[in-house]
Design an enzyme around this catalytic site. Structure first.
Site, PDB file in Angstrom:
ATOM      1  N   GLY A  27     -56.499 -39.612  41.679  1.00 30.26           N
ATOM      2  CA  GLY A  27     -57.355 -38.744  42.496  1.00 30.26           C
ATOM      3  C   GLY A  27     -58.349 -39.562  43.292  1.00 30.26           C
ATOM      4  CG  ASN A  28     -59.708 -38.641  46.781  1.00 34.66           C
ATOM      5  OD1 ASN A  28     -60.608 -37.841  47.003  1.00 34.66           O
ATOM      6  ND2 ASN A  28     -58.458 -38.431  47.162  1.00 34.66           N
TER       7      ASN A  28
END
Ligand code: C5P
Length: 403
Positions: free
Chosen positions: A210-211
């Site tokens: 993810g980020n």
């Protein structure tokens, strides 16, 4: 006259900068749109633009000094109360500084400090002055005082240098004025799709790639598009933030799900804004069970995700407008322009991780917008909510030009 500003009273302030020559065109546009315009200039502006030209075009005497030739007092209070909106274009660094501190040393300053209507300022100065901490502080003060501070453009400057600080073109200032005084909903009858937030690409049932995206910028854009009258669908990745309830939100997890949702909606919309931080790659396979700690090293094989922005850019019709974002850590402008071309977008909103106070999860952002044909506009640090309104106002202008 039956223009879009018919019946509106506009006080045009002009201060002493090279960009003052463009104020003549702005005055003509305002008059052409049916506005009644009175002009107040600072004494130094008279070196850049002729009061005779301004008086002739506005069909009103131009106010410069406190006392007129015949010993009559120029009533700044009544001028400040007469107008539906005051627009100062160009606004020099000097006038911005005086307005931020309330210094009243000429007639225009007195009018500004007496104003009971909205005040819009269009800054114009050299890049070093524009980027100076003092100017940024002063503009933040003006904004928090409730004034409308327009962005500047990037291009050739009075000094001969190239950079940020050019006054916006008169047509763009006109569009801001029209939007302000008419309170109109320029996107009524149109629909939009927006992506926002991160994507999560599963590795196994408990882990993902993810980020740090919070989704706030895209959510504010969806809110602003909806407020401007567009029927808006938001395709939102995993985040706790939500758009206003009037926005139709579709929650997704992965890039592929986001792509499918957008590809489904995009053909029926006129505006696509891709603000999501989409994972470029996903694990080639997703393990059924939690991957156990075993060997010293673990290699994950990744495959490319579909590019949603590029898909929309390549498949858009002539009446569709596609906007993308670029978050860069180096060679920002060159990368953003390359992205504009490669993804066939109509606009790329570039933000830089190098800008202080404009990071992931922050309520603020600082961007430059690039458009085909070398057009660009740089905005100062501002709230994502205000910035969303700026972006939507530019979208509205461009989509109406396409029609
Ligand atoms: O190529 P890059 O990821 O830097 O481009 C960023 C822009 O492209 C953003 O507008 C982002 O929402 C969009 N994008 C997309 N789908 C992807 C990757 C990026 O829509 N798979």
């Amino acid at each position: 006259m039956n223009g879009i500003l018919s019946g509106k009273k506009i006080l045009l302030g002009i201060t002493g900068g090279i960009a003052a020559y463009k104020s003549i065109l702005l005055l003509r546009l305002l008059v052409k749109e049916g506005a009644t315009v009175q002009v107040v200039i600072t004494p130094s502006a008279a070196s850049f633009v002729s009061p005779l030209v301004l008086a002739t075009l506005s069909k009103h005497p131009v106010a410069i000094e406190w006392v007129k030739d015949d010993a009559q007092w120029a009533n700044h209070v009544m001028l400040g109360r007469w107008a539906d909106i005051i627009v100062v274009a160009p606004t020099t660094c000097n006038t911005i500084s005086k307005f931020a501190t309330g210094l009243c040393d000429n007639l225009l300053m007195a009018v500004l400090l007496s104003a009971t209507c909205p005040v819009m300022i269009a800054p114009a100065m050299d890049e070093d002055m524009w980027l100076h901490a003092a100017t940024n502080r002063n503009m933040a003060t003006l904004r928090s005082d409730g004034h409308i501070v327009l962005p500047v453009a990037h291009g050739e400057l009075g000094s001969g240098l190239t950079g940020e600080g050019r006054m916006l073109e008169p047509e763009i200032i006109l569009a801001h004025i029209v939007q302000m005084v008419s309170g109109s909903k320029p996107l009524v009858g149109l629909s939009a799709v927006v992506t926002a937030g991160p994507t999560h690409e599963p590795i196994d049932p408990v882990r993902f790639i993810g980020n740090h995206s919070s989704g706030l910028m895209g959510i504010e854009i969806a809110n602003a598009l909806q407020a401007a009258g567009a029927q808006t669908t938001l395709v939102l990745g995993p985040t706790h933030l939500r758009a206003n309830s009037a926005v139709n939100t579709i929650m997704v997890t992965t890039a592929q799900q986001m792509f499918d949702a957008v590809a489904n909606v995009f053909p029926d919309t006129q505006i696509g804004v891709m603000a999501a931080a989409v994972a470029d790659y996903r694990p080639a396979t997703v393990a059924d069970q939690k991957i156990k700690k075993q060997a010293h090293e673990l290699a994950l094989s990744l495959v490319k995700n579909p590019d949603i922005l590029q898909h929309c850019g390549m498949n858009k019709s002539t009446n569709q407008l596609v906007v993308g974002f670029a978050l860069e850590t180096n060679n920002e402008a060159a990368n953003a322009i390359e992205k504009l071309q490669r993804k066939n977008a109509d606009m790329i909103v570039m933000n830089s991780l190098q800008d202080e106070g404009a990071t992931f999860g922050s309520a603020n952002n600082k961007v430059t917008i690039f458009e085909p044909g070398g057009l660009s506009q740089s905005f100062p640090l501002m709230s994502k909510q205000d910035l969303a309104k700026e972006i939507v106002s530019l979208i509205a202008k461009r989509i109406h030009e396409k029609a």
